[in-house]
Design a protein around this motif. Structure first.
Motif, PDB file in Angstrom:
ATOM      1  N   ARG A 156       0.866  -1.183   0.000  1.00  0.00           N
ATOM      2  CA  ARG A 156       0.000   0.000   0.000  1.00  0.00           C
ATOM      3  C   ARG A 156       0.901   1.231   0.000  1.00  0.00           C
ATOM      4  O   ARG A 156       1.668   1.447   0.943  1.00  0.00           O
ATOM      5  CB  ARG A 156      -0.928  -0.005   1.217  1.00  0.00           C
ATOM      6  CG  ARG A 156      -1.963  -1.116   1.171  1.00  0.00           C
ATOM      7  CD  ARG A 156      -2.918  -1.054   2.344  1.00  0.00           C
ATOM      8  NE  ARG A 156      -2.267  -1.462   3.580  1.00  0.00           N
ATOM      9  CZ  ARG A 156      -2.842  -1.400   4.777  1.00  0.00           C
ATOM     10  NH1 ARG A 156      -4.071  -0.921   4.902  1.00  0.00           N
ATOM     11  NH2 ARG A 156      -2.208  -1.814   5.848  1.00  0.00           N
ATOM     12  N   ARG A 158       1.040   5.327  -0.274  1.00  0.00           N
ATOM     13  CA  ARG A 158       0.207   6.526  -0.092  1.00  0.00           C
ATOM     14  C   ARG A 158       1.017   7.786  -0.333  1.00  0.00           C
ATOM     15  O   ARG A 158       2.178   7.889   0.096  1.00  0.00           O
ATOM     16  CB  ARG A 158      -0.371   6.542   1.329  1.00  0.00           C
ATOM     17  CG  ARG A 158      -1.186   7.799   1.665  1.00  0.00           C
ATOM     18  CD  ARG A 158      -1.795   7.730   3.047  1.00  0.00           C
ATOM     19  NE  ARG A 158      -2.875   6.763   3.087  1.00  0.00           N
ATOM     20  CZ  ARG A 158      -4.139   7.036   2.746  1.00  0.00           C
ATOM     21  NH1 ARG A 158      -4.474   8.248   2.335  1.00  0.00           N
ATOM     22  NH2 ARG A 158      -5.053   6.097   2.818  1.00  0.00           N
ATOM     23  N   ASN A 159       0.396   8.726  -1.014  1.00  0.00           N
ATOM     24  CA  ASN A 159       0.944  10.076  -1.151  1.00  0.00           C
ATOM     25  C   ASN A 159       0.477  10.870   0.065  1.00  0.00           C
ATOM     26  O   ASN A 159      -0.711  11.178   0.200  1.00  0.00           O
ATOM     27  CB  ASN A 159       0.434  10.710  -2.456  1.00  0.00           C
ATOM     28  CG  ASN A 159       1.015  12.091  -2.712  1.00  0.00           C
ATOM     29  OD1 ASN A 159       1.579  12.722  -1.821  1.00  0.00           O
ATOM     30  ND2 ASN A 159       0.873  12.569  -3.938  1.00  0.00           N
ATOM     31  N   LEU A 286      -0.567   9.182  -8.102  1.00  0.00           N
ATOM     32  CA  LEU A 286      -1.319   9.412  -6.872  1.00  0.00           C
ATOM     33  C   LEU A 286      -1.365  10.903  -6.567  1.00  0.00           C
ATOM     34  O   LEU A 286      -0.326  11.567  -6.510  1.00  0.00           O
ATOM     35  CB  LEU A 286      -0.658   8.687  -5.695  1.00  0.00           C
ATOM     36  CG  LEU A 286      -0.689   7.159  -5.688  1.00  0.00           C
ATOM     37  CD1 LEU A 286       0.001   6.633  -4.447  1.00  0.00           C
ATOM     38  CD2 LEU A 286      -2.111   6.633  -5.784  1.00  0.00           C
ATOM     39  N   GLU A 290      -4.069  10.126  -1.750  1.00  0.00           N
ATOM     40  CA  GLU A 290      -4.502   8.901  -2.415  1.00  0.00           C
ATOM     41  C   GLU A 290      -3.574   7.734  -2.092  1.00  0.00           C
ATOM     42  O   GLU A 290      -2.397   7.923  -1.799  1.00  0.00           O
ATOM     43  CB  GLU A 290      -4.582   9.099  -3.929  1.00  0.00           C
ATOM     44  CG  GLU A 290      -5.741   9.966  -4.369  1.00  0.00           C
ATOM     45  CD  GLU A 290      -5.873  10.042  -5.885  1.00  0.00           C
ATOM     46  OE1 GLU A 290      -6.995  10.334  -6.351  1.00  0.00           O
ATOM     47  OE2 GLU A 290      -4.868   9.829  -6.605  1.00  0.00           O
ATOM     48  N   GLU A 291      -4.121   6.526  -2.184  1.00  0.00           N
ATOM     49  CA  GLU A 291      -3.357   5.309  -1.895  1.00  0.00           C
ATOM     50  C   GLU A 291      -3.591   4.276  -2.992  1.00  0.00           C
ATOM     51  O   GLU A 291      -4.706   4.120  -3.489  1.00  0.00           O
ATOM     52  CB  GLU A 291      -3.763   4.736  -0.536  1.00  0.00           C
ATOM     53  CG  GLU A 291      -3.008   3.474  -0.130  1.00  0.00           C
ATOM     54  CD  GLU A 291      -3.383   2.997   1.265  1.00  0.00           C
ATOM     55  OE1 GLU A 291      -4.198   2.063   1.361  1.00  0.00           O
ATOM     56  OE2 GLU A 291      -2.856   3.565   2.247  1.00  0.00           O
TER      57      GLU A 291
END
Length: 317
Positions: A156, A158-159, A286, A290-291
C-alpha cells in the motif's frame, strides 16, 4: 493443535532475528511447517519453503547480502520505478533501504490476516531519498504465510502530502525451478508484450504457452489476474494471482548475460525464472492523500507431467 490454530487466527506470529552480516530479518512459520524469511534490508522476501522444507524461491550463490547492494534473489520490491530510466538507480531505491516493522498498521480486511502468520513493514523517505525523488510517501507492506503454505504480499503506497507523483512497480519474483528447459508458463497466450531485447518492440505472443530456449526479457501487458508456471520435472505448478498489477514481467538471463553479472553464477540461469506482477506500461499517479494497493499471491499445487492445460479458473484462492 486446535488451540494453537485458534491463536494463529488472531495475532501475527513472527520471529525477529539477524543474519551473519547483522541484517535483521523476520521469520514466518505456519503449523504445517512451511516458512518464509523477510529481510528488513529491502523489505525483501528471501526464502519461502513448503512444509517439507523445500526452497521455492531462488537466491544466487553469489548474492551480496550487505547494503547498499541489492540482493540477487527472493522477491525484491521495485519502487518507485521498474527498469533503468531517469536519475534513479535501476528498479528504484525501495529494495536497498532498511525497512521498519509497522506495529500500528491501518486495518486490512479479515481475510488478509485470519489463519495467517504475517508481518507488517513500513518505509518512509529519508532526507537523502527526497533529494533524488522529491515526493513524500508511506509504503506499507504486509507479507503473509497461509495455513496452506501460500505466500502473499500486499503493498500500500500513499501520497501523504505535497504534489502528485507517478511510479512504476514490480514484485521481482525469483522462482526456483528444476531446469528452465522443462518450464512453461500458461495464461499469457495471445497477449501483447514489450520485448526489452529489441528496444521494447511491441509483439504478440503466438505460442500456446511460453517455453524457454534462450534469453527472455519481456513485459506482458494487460494480463489476466492468474497465471501458472509449470515445472514439469518437479511436477509442481506455481499459480500466481495478482490484483492492481496489470502487467507481468518474464525474465531469464540465459548463459551470456549470466556470465556478465558479478552476483550471479554462470550456470544458475538454468534453475531460476523471474515472473513479476508489475505496473509498467501505464504507471500509477497518486494525488495527495490517495493510496494504491497491489497484491500478489503465490501458491504451489501438484501438476503432472502429462497435463496439457491447467484451468486457472478452478484454482481456489
Amino acid at each position: 493443535m486446535g488451540h494453537s490454530a485458534a491463536v494463529w487466527d488472531y495475532r501475527p506470529a513472527h520471529e525477529l532475528t539477524s543474519d551473519w552480516n547483522g541484517n535483521p530479518y523476520v521469520i514466518l512459520r505456519n503449523p504445517q511447517g512451511a516458512s518464509a524469511r523477510i529481510s528488513l534490508h529491502g523489505g525483501q522476501v528471501m526464502s519461502w519453503k513448503n512444509e517439507h522444507g523445500e526452497e521455492l524461491l531462488f537466491t544466487s550463490s553469489k548474492a551480496v547480502f550487505k547494503p547498499p547492494k541489492a540482493m540477487r534473489g527472493g522477491i525484491p520490491l521495485c519502487f518507485p520505478q521498474f527498469g533503468n530510466c531517469g536519475s534513479l538507480e535501476q528498479h528504484g531505491f525501495a529494495r536497498n533501504k532498511v525497512w521498519a516493522i509497522d506495529n500500528n498498521p491501518p486495518p486490512l480486511p479479515p481475510n488478509d490476516s485470519n489463519g495467517k502468520s504475517f508481518v507488517d513493514l513500513i518505509l518512509k523517505p529519508s532526507a537523502e531519498d527526497l533529494k533524488c525523488w522529491p515526493h513524500s510517501f508511506e509504503y506499507r507492506l504486509r507479507v503473509a504465510l497461509g495455513a496452506d503454505g501460500r505466500l502473499s504480499l500486499i503493498s500500500r503506497i500513499r501520497n501523504v502530502n505535497g504534489k502528485p507523483f507517478t511510479f512504476s512497480f514490480a514484485y521481482h519474483t525469483y522462482m526456483s525451478v528444476s531446469d528452465i528447459s522443462e518450464v512453461r508458463i500458461e495464461g499469457l497466450e495471445t497477449l501483447d508484450y514489450l520485448d526489452n531485447l529489441f528496444h521494447r518492440e511491441r509483439c504478440t505472443e503466438q505460442g500456446d504457452a511460453l517455453t524457454f530456449e534462450s534469453e527472455v526479457d519481456r513485459v506482458y501487458l494487460s494480463c489476466p489476474n492468474a497465471i501458472a508456471v509449470i515445472d514439469h520435472a518437479k511436477k509442481r505448478t506455481f499459480v500466481i494471482r495478482k490484483d492492481g498489477l496489470p502487467d507481468v514481467v518474464v525474465w531469464n538471463p540465459w548463459d551470456k548475460k549470466s556470465k556478465a553479472m558479478t552476483d550471479f553464477g554462470d550456470e544458475e540461469y538454468k534453475h531460476m525464472l523471474c515472473v513479476d506482477g508489475a505496473v509498467v506500461e501505464h504507471p500509477i499517479t497518486l494525488k495527495p492523500g490517495e493510496e494504491w494497493t497491489g497484491r500478489l499471491e503465490i501458491v504451489v499445487v501438484p501438476s503432472s507431467f502429462c497435463s496439457d492445460h491447467l484451468d486457472l479458473h478452478k484454482v481456489r484462492f
